[in-house]
Design a protein around this motif. Structure first.
Motif, PDB file in Angstrom:
ATOM      1  N   PHE A 137       0.793  -1.226   0.075  1.00 18.70           N
ATOM      2  CA  PHE A 137       0.077   0.192   0.286  1.00 18.70           C
ATOM      3  C   PHE A 137       0.849   1.360   0.083  1.00 18.70           C
ATOM      4  O   PHE A 137       0.210   2.771   0.536  1.00 18.70           O
ATOM      5  N   GLY A 138       1.899   0.829   0.072  1.00 21.44           N
ATOM      6  CA  GLY A 138       3.153   2.161   0.283  1.00 21.44           C
ATOM      7  C   GLY A 138       3.029   2.814   1.349  1.00 21.44           C
ATOM      8  O   GLY A 138       2.931   2.028   2.537  1.00 21.44           O
ATOM      9  N   THR A 139       3.269   3.804   2.071  1.00 17.89           N
ATOM     10  CA  THR A 139       2.878   5.055   2.929  1.00 17.89           C
ATOM     11  C   THR A 139       1.290   5.722   3.308  1.00 17.89           C
ATOM     12  O   THR A 139       0.721   6.366   2.288  1.00 17.89           O
ATOM     13  N   ILE A 140       1.781   5.853   4.460  1.00 19.52           N
ATOM     14  CA  ILE A 140      -0.369   6.151   4.375  1.00 19.52           C
ATOM     15  C   ILE A 140       0.156   6.264   6.081  1.00 19.52           C
ATOM     16  O   ILE A 140       0.716   5.811   6.458  1.00 19.52           O
ATOM     17  N   GLN A 141      -1.440   7.279   6.261  1.00 17.65           N
ATOM     18  CA  GLN A 141      -1.527   7.290   7.164  1.00 17.65           C
ATOM     19  C   GLN A 141      -1.833   6.836   8.843  1.00 17.65           C
ATOM     20  O   GLN A 141      -3.166   6.238   8.256  1.00 17.65           O
ATOM     21  N   ASN A 142      -1.594   6.825   9.694  1.00 16.07           N
ATOM     22  CA  ASN A 142      -2.071   5.951  11.195  1.00 16.07           C
ATOM     23  C   ASN A 142      -3.882   6.331  11.308  1.00 16.07           C
ATOM     24  O   ASN A 142      -4.620   7.034  10.563  1.00 16.07           O
ATOM     25  N   GLY A 143      -4.332   4.760  10.427  1.00  9.86           N
ATOM     26  CA  GLY A 143      -5.854   5.180  10.885  1.00  9.86           C
ATOM     27  C   GLY A 143      -6.665   5.184   9.792  1.00  9.86           C
ATOM     28  O   GLY A 143      -8.421   5.312   9.834  1.00  9.86           O
ATOM     29  N   THR A 144      -5.923   5.541   8.118  1.00 13.31           N
ATOM     30  CA  THR A 144      -6.430   5.359   7.189  1.00 13.31           C
ATOM     31  C   THR A 144      -6.521   3.920   6.182  1.00 13.31           C
ATOM     32  O   THR A 144      -5.278   3.196   6.458  1.00 13.31           O
ATOM     33  N   PRO A 145      -8.036   3.836   6.227  1.00 11.94           N
ATOM     34  CA  PRO A 145      -8.360   2.416   5.761  1.00 11.94           C
ATOM     35  C   PRO A 145      -8.087   2.098   4.187  1.00 11.94           C
ATOM     36  O   PRO A 145      -8.167   3.390   3.722  1.00 11.94           O
TER      37      PRO A 145
END
Length: 182
Positions: A57-65
């Motif tokens: 998914f690469g880099t995501i922010q915490n809490g991002t479904p």
């Protein structure tokens, strides 16, 4: 004594000959054909081939479904049966899978990840199948930033010493790397 032995022998002879029926009369021809087809395919397992066995998914922010779809093709000669799909953690939910896939056909399933954690998060999803191995595994991974346990720069956190910082707990269960259960 001889008369008793002779009487028991005669009784046994009558019992064994009177119960003798023609067993072949009980066999149904359609069952024989079905058994022959099953036995002919007993060594032929379904074979599964994935478009990808790991989705990043690469880099995501915490809490991002986030979610993705895994696609698979039955490259064998027997029908593929997927009886169950499970993940290593409740934060990763597989759903809506194709349960039976004919030879040459394609199936798929969805995977939703709640996007929680900190750092590199990797999760395994295991399919229970009728392949030779009996189970097939695919993985998802993401670099989760801004998690509740993320290290803050010293200037922002009031420059706590190492002795004042809370102890971080992390799971030791396989597949829970980077996924804290505080």
């Amino acid at each position: 004594m001889k008369k008793i032995m002779l009487g028991v022998s005669a009784l046994c002879l009558v019992a064994f000959t009177s119960c003798k029926e023609d067993a072949t009369a009980k066999i149904k021809s359609e069952n024989v054909a079905e058994a022959a087809a099953r036995d002919a395919n007993s060594g032929n397992f379904a074979t599964i081939e994935f478009e990808e066995t790991e989705h990043d998914f690469g880099t995501i922010q915490n809490g991002t479904p986030v979610e993705t779809v895994f696609r698979y093709t039955n490259t064998g000669t027997s029908p593929l049966v997927v009886s169950d799909i499970k993940s290593t953690c409740g934060c990763t939910v597989p759903s809506d899978w194709t349960k039976q896939v004919a030879p040459g056909e394609t199936g798929e399933f969805n995977v939703k990840f709640d996007g929680k954690g900190n750092g590199l998060v990797t999760k395994a999803i295991t399919m229970t199948t009728n392949t030779e191995k009996g189970a097939e595994t695919v993985r998802i991974k993401a670099m989760v930033e801004g998690g509740a346990n993320a290290m803050q720069p010293a200037a922002q956190s009031g420059a706590q010493s190492i002795m004042q910082q809370p102890v971080r707990k992390s799971s030791t269960q396989p597949g829970h790397e980077g996924h804290n259960h505080d």
